[in-house]
Design a protein around this motif. Structure first.
Motif, PDB file in Angstrom:
ATOM      1  N   THR A  88       4.795  -1.256  -7.550  1.00 10.66           N
ATOM      2  CA  THR A  88       5.340  -1.910  -8.746  1.00 10.66           C
ATOM      3  C   THR A  88       5.628  -0.883  -9.825  1.00 10.66           C
ATOM      4  N   GLN A  95       5.466  -6.520   4.319  1.00 14.52           N
ATOM      5  CA  GLN A  95       4.649  -7.607   4.861  1.00 14.52           C
ATOM      6  C   GLN A  95       4.575  -7.455   6.380  1.00 14.52           C
ATOM      7  N   ASP A  98       4.321 -11.075  -5.872  1.00 13.69           N
ATOM      8  CA  ASP A  98       3.777 -11.120  -4.510  1.00 13.69           C
ATOM      9  C   ASP A  98       3.951 -12.505  -3.901  1.00 13.69           C
ATOM     10  N   GLN A 136       7.639  -4.536  -1.520  1.00 16.12           N
ATOM     11  CA  GLN A 136       6.431  -4.703  -0.707  1.00 16.12           C
ATOM     12  C   GLN A 136       6.763  -4.865   0.771  1.00 16.12           C
ATOM     13  N   SER A 161       2.322  -2.590  -1.473  1.00 17.94           N
ATOM     14  CA  SER A 161       3.079  -3.113  -2.606  1.00 17.94           C
ATOM     15  C   SER A 161       3.200  -2.036  -3.672  1.00 17.94           C
ATOM     16  N   THR A 168       0.716  -9.257   3.127  1.00 16.71           N
ATOM     17  CA  THR A 168       1.156  -8.052   2.423  1.00 16.71           C
ATOM     18  C   THR A 168       0.258  -6.885   2.805  1.00 16.71           C
TER      19      THR A 168
END
Ligand SMILES: CC(C)(COP(=O)(O)OP(=O)(O)OC[C@H]1O[C@@H](n2cnc3c(N)ncnc32)[C@H](O)[C@@H]1OP(=O)(O)O)[C@@H](O)C(=O)NCCC(=O)NCCSC(=O)Cc1ccccc1
Length: 133
Positions: free
Chosen positions: A84, A130, A59, A128, A82, A79
Motif C-alpha cells: 500500500t 491472492q 483488502d 495485492q 499486500s 491474501t
C-alpha cells in the motif's frame, strides 16, 4: 447508488466489513467498488482515517474481485501479499475503493485497488496477491 446484493455478499463473507460500515456500490469480475464513510472513531490522531481502515477497505474489495475471478474448480482465495502507498489523508466524506484484476491465474490472482476521496483524488494505491484455494 448502493448495490444491496453486493453489500450483503461483503457482510456475509467478511463480517468485519459490516462492523466497519463498508457499503458496496458495484460488483462484477472487472470492477468492484465500495466505500466507507469518514468517522472519528475510525481515525488516527489528527482526524485522518486510519491506514488500517483504508487497507481493510481495499483488502475486502479486492478479495471479492479475486473471488469473482476464480478459475474453474477453485472455491476461495486468501491474501498472501499486500503493498500500500498512502498518498493523501481522508479527513471527511468517504473513501471509495475500486478493485480491478491485473492477473487471474490458476495459482494466483493479482488485484489492483485505487482508493479515492469524494473529490476523486487518489488517497491510496494497493496491489495485492491472492492465493487460489
Ligand atoms: C502528507 C503526505 C505524507 C505527503 O504528501 P506528499 O506525498 O509530499 O504529496 P503532496 O505534497 O502532493 O501533498 C498531498 C496532500 O497532502 C497535504 N500535505 C502535504 N504535506 C503535508 C504536511 N507536511 N502536513 C499536512 N498535510 C500535508 C497537502 O496539503 C496535499 O493536499 P492538497 O493537494 O493541498 O489538498 C501525504 O502523502 C499523505 O497525507 N498521505 C496519507 C497519510 C495517511 O493518511 N496515512 C494513514 C494514517 S497513518 C496510520 O494510520 C498508520 C498506519 C498505517 C498503515 C497501517 C496501520 C497504521
Amino acid at each position: 447508488m448502493a448495490d444491496d446484493a453486493g453489500t450483503q455478499l461483503f457482510h456475509r463473507s467478511m463480517p468485519f466489513t459490516e462492523r466497519l460500515g463498508i457499503e458496496v456500490l458495484e460488483h462484477g469480475p472487472e470492477l468492484v467498488r465500495s466505500r466507507i464513510a469518514w468517522d472519528e472513531t475510525l481515525c488516527t490522531l489528527g482526524g485522518a482515517l486510519h491506514g488500517g481502515v483504508l487497507m481493510a477497505l481495499a483488502d475486502s474489495t479486492a478479495a471479492v474481485c479475486a473471488f469473482l475471478n476464480l478459475p474453474e474448480g477453485a472455491q476461495a482465495t486468501t491474501t498472501v501479499e499486500s503493498k500500500t502507498n498512502f498518498l493523501r489523508a481522508v479527513r471527511s466524506g468517504h473513501a471509495e475503493a475500486s478493485s480491478r484484476p491485473l492477473h487471474a491465474g490458476r495459482s494466483f490472482i493479482v488485484v489492483e485497488t485505487e482508493v479515492r476521496d469524494d473529490a476523486g483524488k487518489l488517497v491510496a494505491k494497493v496491489t495485492q496477491t491472492q492465493a487460489v484455494r
